[in-house]
Design an enzyme around this catalytic site. Structure first.
Site, short mmCIF file in Angstrom:
data_model
loop_
_atom_site.label_atom_id
_atom_site.label_comp_id
_atom_site.label_asym_id
_atom_site.label_seq_id
_atom_site.Cartn_x
_atom_site.Cartn_y
_atom_site.Cartn_z
N SER A 22 43.10 51.05 35.23
CA SER A 22 43.30 52.54 36.22
C SER A 22 44.53 52.99 35.71
O SER A 22 44.96 54.32 36.44
CB SER A 22 42.96 52.36 37.58
OG SER A 22 43.85 51.42 38.34
N ASP A 90 55.61 44.64 39.18
CA ASP A 90 54.46 44.93 38.79
C ASP A 90 53.74 43.43 39.23
O ASP A 90 54.26 42.48 39.28
CB ASP A 90 54.47 45.13 37.27
CG ASP A 90 53.03 45.64 36.69
OD1 ASP A 90 52.35 46.20 37.67
OD2 ASP A 90 52.69 45.78 35.58
N GLU A 91 52.15 43.71 39.13
CA GLU A 91 51.43 42.58 39.36
C GLU A 91 51.60 42.08 40.65
O GLU A 91 51.81 40.82 40.91
CB GLU A 91 51.42 41.47 38.22
CG GLU A 91 51.18 42.07 36.92
CD GLU A 91 49.75 42.17 36.78
OE1 GLU A 91 48.84 42.19 37.48
OE2 GLU A 91 49.42 43.12 35.61
N CYS A 150 28.38 53.50 34.18
CA CYS A 150 27.70 54.87 34.24
C CYS A 150 28.76 56.22 33.99
O CYS A 150 28.48 57.35 34.13
CB CYS A 150 27.16 54.94 35.80
SG CYS A 150 28.49 55.20 37.01
P1 TMP Z 1 46.16 44.87 35.69
O1 TMP Z 1 45.78 45.40 37.19
O2 TMP Z 1 47.60 44.96 35.26
O3 TMP Z 1 45.12 45.20 34.53
O4 TMP Z 1 46.32 43.29 35.86
C1 TMP Z 1 45.31 42.26 36.66
C2 TMP Z 1 45.56 41.00 36.34
O5 TMP Z 1 45.18 40.27 37.22
C3 TMP Z 1 44.99 40.43 35.15
O6 TMP Z 1 45.89 39.58 34.41
C4 TMP Z 1 43.52 39.80 35.66
C5 TMP Z 1 44.02 39.38 36.90
N1 TMP Z 1 43.10 39.30 37.67
C6 TMP Z 1 42.73 37.98 38.59
O7 TMP Z 1 43.56 37.13 38.24
N2 TMP Z 1 41.75 37.89 39.41
C7 TMP Z 1 41.09 39.12 39.80
O8 TMP Z 1 40.24 38.83 40.65
C8 TMP Z 1 41.20 40.27 39.06
C9 TMP Z 1 40.27 41.36 39.28
C10 TMP Z 1 42.18 40.26 38.10
MG MG Z 2 48.95 46.35 34.92
ZN ZN Z 3 28.96 53.04 37.46
#
Ligand code: TMP
Ligand code: MG
Ligand code: ZN
Length: 204
Positions: A22, A90-91, A150
């Site tokens: 996102s 972040d994260e 979708c």
């Molecule tokens: P992002 O939001 O920056 O794309 O990264 C989310 C990180 O979190 C990615 O390494 C995958 C991880 N993650 C989990 O460990 N558990 C989860 O249930 C989800 C949806 C993402």
């Molecule tokens: Mg990210």
């Molecule tokens: Zn959808």
């Protein structure tokens, strides 16, 4: 949500949240860069658990990067902030519950704290300290992705590999953005394998 007046002589917390793909990290990087252009001092942290892209910089899916410190626990952050006016994190979903107090103390001390993190895990459960950060932040932006099935706005993350643990670091190899209708928390097949003709999900 934007402030209706420019905050002065005070700190605050901004949270950027939403599902994977996102643009949370891109938005965090954009805000930090704006501060750097204004010659404000910045520092950015991310949890050690997320070593995607590199160990010493933030990376977004789009390839934008920003130098950052890796920390194991939220309690390590205050001693590394120095005199930074803007603190990026972040994260945030991977941090311990101590992050809430750390962010609050920094804001109380006059810093602008910009936090990005997943609001929900792939099963739809609030993730780590994010609920409390959202409740204590002055400003919140919920980013949306596009549903791979979708094309509607997507606010959920679908895991497409058969792994149960809440934490599974990954990208498009393991996750997809999905909308409420197309998200299946207990199914694992990627959209293209199950839906060759577009949205018509027969499975539960
Ligand atoms: P992002 O939001 O920056 O794309 O990264 C989310 C990180 O979190 C990615 O390494 C995958 C991880 N993650 C989990 O460990 N558990 C989860 O249930 C989800 C949806 C993402
Ligand atoms: Mg990210
Ligand atoms: Zn959808």
């Amino acid at each position: 949500m934007r402030p209706s007046a420019t905050p002065q002589d005070t700190g605050w917390i901004e949270v950027i949240t939403g599902c994977m793909f996102s643009g949370k990290t891109e938005e965090l990087i954009r805000r930090i860069r704006r501060a750097q252009y204004a010659h404000q001092s910045v520092v950015v942290f991310k949890p050690t658990i997320d070593r995607r892209y590199s160990t010493d910089s933030l990376g977004s899916h789009s390839g934008h990067r920003l130098r950052s410190f890796l920390v194991d626990r939220a309690a390590e952050i205050p001693s590394k902030v120095g005199d930074a006016q803007v603190v990026g994190i972040d994260e945030a979903q991977f941090f311990d519950a101590g992050l809430v107090g750390v962010a609050s103390d920094l804001a109380d001390a006059g810093r602008r704290v910009v936090v990005a993190g997943l609001d929900l895990d792939s099963q739809g459960r609030p993730f780590g300290p994010m609920p409390d950060l959202l409740a204590t932040a002055e400003y919140i932006d919920k980013m949306l992705a596009i549903c791979v099935v979708c094309g509607n706005p997507a606010d959920r993350t679908q895991r497409i590999v058969d792994r149960d643990a809440q934490i599974l670091v990954g990208e498009a190899d393991a996750y997809e953005a999905r909308c409420r209708r197309c998200w299946r928390p207990h199914a694992f097949a990627p959209a293209q394998e199950r839906l060759p003709f577009g949205r018509n999900l027969a499975d539960p």
